[in-house]
Write a protein that holds these residues in place. Structure first.
Motif, short mmCIF file in Angstrom:
data_model
loop_
_atom_site.label_atom_id
_atom_site.label_comp_id
_atom_site.label_asym_id
_atom_site.label_seq_id
_atom_site.Cartn_x
_atom_site.Cartn_y
_atom_site.Cartn_z
N VAL A 201 0.81 -1.21 0.00
CA VAL A 201 0.00 0.00 0.00
C VAL A 201 0.85 1.27 0.00
O VAL A 201 0.50 2.25 -0.66
N LEU B 118 3.66 -8.68 -0.44
CA LEU B 118 2.51 -8.41 -1.31
C LEU B 118 1.32 -8.13 -0.40
O LEU B 118 1.14 -8.79 0.61
N ASP B 119 0.54 -7.13 -0.77
CA ASP B 119 -0.73 -6.97 -0.06
C ASP B 119 -1.83 -6.76 -1.10
O ASP B 119 -1.60 -6.90 -2.30
N THR B 120 -3.02 -6.43 -0.64
CA THR B 120 -4.15 -6.34 -1.55
C THR B 120 -3.91 -5.34 -2.67
O THR B 120 -4.31 -5.56 -3.81
N PHE B 121 -3.26 -4.22 -2.33
CA PHE B 121 -3.04 -3.19 -3.35
C PHE B 121 -2.14 -3.74 -4.46
O PHE B 121 -2.45 -3.61 -5.65
N TRP C 186 -3.86 -6.54 -6.43
CA TRP C 186 -4.85 -6.04 -7.37
C TRP C 186 -4.18 -5.44 -8.60
O TRP C 186 -4.62 -5.66 -9.73
N LEU C 187 -3.08 -4.72 -8.40
CA LEU C 187 -2.42 -4.11 -9.56
C LEU C 187 -1.87 -5.19 -10.49
O LEU C 187 -1.92 -5.03 -11.71
N LEU D 118 -4.21 -14.72 -1.73
CA LEU D 118 -4.61 -13.35 -2.03
C LEU D 118 -4.83 -13.15 -3.52
O LEU D 118 -5.81 -12.54 -3.95
N LEU E 83 -8.32 -12.06 -5.44
CA LEU E 83 -8.46 -10.90 -6.31
C LEU E 83 -8.78 -11.29 -7.74
O LEU E 83 -9.28 -10.49 -8.50
#
Ligand SMILES: Nc1ncnc2c1ncn2[C@@H]1O[C@H](COP(=O)(O)OP(=O)(O)OP(=O)(O)O)[C@@H](O)[C@H]1O
Ligand SMILES: [Mg+2]
Lengths: 258, 377
Positions: free
Chosen positions: B25, B58-61, B64-65, B92, B96
């Protein structure tokens, strides 16, 4: 699973209102990357402990450390950086009533991050979808959502910044059993991938069984026991016995044994 | 933690994009630029592997990218795959992969001119509608009052007394103070103008008639609308928001009888009393200014007062007071019941309550002026 670093550590906490002492020298640790289930009777002070940790209630005695600093004593910058690293789901949802569901989830991103509107919208939509809400709720206001939907939007908002700790106050109450199971699954996934630490107040024995690494029990203002669900089930403490081995508890015990 | 990046290695017709660093993020804005650039650059490449093996975090942001990159490339006709997933990241990425599949519903922004006209139309319709609602509530209130008269035990005396204390008793100091000052100002202005043609004494006529017929009751109503009308709206609105009113209804209680009637009765009792007190305070202020600033002895002031006013002057003001109180109470309660779920609507309704009740009080005053002129009072 849990390394030894405590992300939250509470020592000898005393919180009261007027003449009533709700928490009486309670101590508790939440370790990095674990899901801690927090149980206790209605009115035992679970929400009060959670609110004290996040600094919404003043304390009379004791220390609270989150990521090694005391939020109450931290300066403005430290506090802001701590607040960015936690997400909170309140028992009543606490959505902003004048923002739509999508805007509610975007709100923390708008405040803390400089992202393009497109990315913010996509991430917010993704978070809503991860908690089980489709595009049809994006433009709805909280007053137009069902109780369970409010919970889900609030969870999506709590997770908006991919925090390191999430505080969940009864996240699965108001969800149907399928939704609750999906929710448990989601918490597991996020916790595995993001190394999330979760402080979860819950009365849902299924959740306790499915996602919690450790369980802490609050009774009479103190944390009377912590440990895995097996420890709780084996305990001889009368309150624990009736909580975990009452009619509802027995089925879980049955499942654990097999 | 190294900076996040996307390194490309071309191999004939295929390209391997290797994501490195922390895709999280904190770097989301930078990552979005990297991803968009890559999507533009490789959209004509037939086969693309996005390799995540070298990712630090790695996170959701970030996830997602990466998913967005893959989707953009696939939409452009390429075969894009995500490879090198670690076990911890797989969950994750899988999550996504499933989201944002439905095309987002875009809400067309209306033309600003149309929106402005729309706003005006709505405001006018709303004004008419609120008069209808007031009439409606007046009817319901009358019915509730009649029921209460038929069964006097149903009268909520405690509640009336409670509201009477809040809207009446506690308003006394501020009402006395403001009307006192208004009376003093009127007298001072009068003396200042009338002295130039030697008509000082008529200041008493002007002030007393003005205060007793119009100003006293109007000032009190404006204060009460701002003080108590707004409180009524906010209280009822908050109760509406938290489903308390629905709860009352399901218990077989009539919200009009339980909530509105005691509040309106309290206002109808309090406003005439406050008007009386306010008028007296205004006359007192005027007398004091006449004496200290205008040099008119109190005996002369009182003497002139006796000649200038007769009972109907006083009655005109007092007759209007309960009607105005009723108007304020009705508007406040109607607006309170119109609050919907949001905090913003509570604010809007409270504002509307004060503005509308002051406007209606003034309009009502105009009607009364015509009426009293007609009957010669
Ligand atoms: N703001 C407050 N003022 C006074 N007392 C309070 C306040 N907040 C909580 N309490 C009291 O503290 C006690 C604990 O409340 P708390 O909300 O923490 O219960 P809980 O354990 O979360 O229960 P539940 O499972 O029902 O949510 C209760 O007795 C409650 O009355
Ligand atoms: Mg609680």
């Amino acid at each position: 699973m849990s390394s030894n670093a405590a992300v939250i550590s509470v020592r000898d906490l005393v919180v009261g209102f007027g003449g009533v002492t709700v928490l009486d020298h309670a101590s508790l640790d939440v370790f990095d990357g674990e899901v801690l289930g927090f149980v206790g009777g209605s009115g035992a002070g679970k929400s009060v402990l959670m609110r004290a940790i996040i600094g919404l209630l003043p304390r009379r005695h004791g220390t609270i450390e989150v990521f090694g600093t005391d939020p109450a004593l931290a300066d403005e910058d430290q506090r802001r950086s701590i607040e960015q690293r936690w997400g909170v789901l309140f028992q009543q949802g606490a959505l902003f009533s004048s923002l739509t569901a999508l805007q509610n989830v975007q709100f923390p991103m708008r405040e803390y991050l400089k992202l393009s509107p497109r990315l913010m919208e996509e991430i917010a939509a993704a978070k809503l979808e991860m908690v089980g809400l489709g595009p049809d709720v994006h433009e709805k206001f909280p007053a137009e959502l069902s109780g369970g939907m409010v919970k889900r939007v609030a969870l999506a908002r709590a997770l908006a910044l991919d925090p390191d700790i999430v505080f969940l106050d009864e996240p699965t109450s108001g969800l149907d059993p399928i939704g609750a199971a999906e929710f448990d699954q989601l918490i597991r996934t996020l916790q595995r991938t993001l190394g999330l630490s979760v402080f979860m107040v819950t009365h849902d024995l299924d959740s306790l069984h499915a996602v919690c690494d450790r369980i802490a029990v609050l009774s009479e203002g103190k944390v009377i026991a912590t440990g895995s669900i097996e420890t709780m089930l084996a305990s001889e403490h009368p309150w624990l016995k009736s909580y975990f081995q009452g009619n509802r508890g027995r089925q879980i015990a049955h499942r654990v044994q097999h | 933690m190294s900076a996040a990046a996307l390194d490309a290695t071309a191999d004939g017709t295929s390209v391997a994009l290797t994501a490195t660093g922390a895709w999280t993020v904190e770097r989301a804005a930078e990552l979005e630029r990297i991803v968009d650039a890559a999507a533009r650059r490789y959209q004509a490449t037939p086969s693309i592997d996005i390799d995540l093996a070298k990712l630090e975090r790695l996170d959701t942001f970030g996830a997602w990218l990466i998913e967005r990159l893959k989707r953009t490339l696939i939409a452009a006709g390429a075969t894009a795959r995500i490879v090198g997933l670690s076990d911890s990241d797989r969950g994750l990425i899988e999550e996504l992969r499933l989201v944002n599949q439905a095309p987002a519903q875009r809400h067309a922004r209306p033309n600003p001119a149309v929106a402005a006209l729309d706003g005006i139309g709505r405001a006018v319709a709303e004004m008419g509608w609120s008069l209808v609602l007031i009439a409606h509530l007046l009817g319901a209130l009358t019915a509730a009052a009649l029921r209460t008269i038929a069964h006097p035990t149903r009268l909520r005396l405690t509640s009336i007394v409670h509201h009477l204390e809040r809207v009446g008793w506690r308003a006394v100091p501020i009402i006395l103070l403001s009307t006192f000052v208004i009376g003093a100002i009127l007298a001072q202005q009068g003396i200042f103008r009338f002295r130039s043609f030697g008509a000082d004494i008529y200041v008493v006529d002007m002030v007393s008639v003005l205060v007793l017929r119009e100003v006293g009751v109007l000032i009190v109503c404006v204060m009460v609308a701002g003080r108590s009308g707004s409180a009524y709206t906010a209280e009822l609105g908050a109760m509406k928001m938290r489903e308390e009113i629905d709860a009352l209804r399901t218990m077989g209680l009539d919200p009009i009888e339980v909530l509105v009637l005691p509040r309106v009765i309290a206002l109808v009792i309090a406003v005439p009393l406050l008007t009386f007190l306010g008028s007296m305070a205004a006359l007192y202020g005027a007398g004091l200014v006449c004496w200290l600033y205008g040099g008119m002895a109190p005996e002369i002031f009182l003497e002139r007062l006796r000649e200038a006013i007769w009972l109907p002057t006083f009655e005109v003001g007092m007759i209007k007071a309960p009607f105005m109180a009723l108007t304020i109470g009705l508007v406040a309660c109607v607006e309170g019941f119109e609050v919907d779920g949001s905090a913003a609507s509570l604010g809007q309704r409270t504002t509307a309550s004060v503005v509308k009740s002051i406007f209606l009080v003034i309009a009502l005053d105009g009607l009364f002026a015509m009426f009293f002129a007609g009957i010669g009072m």
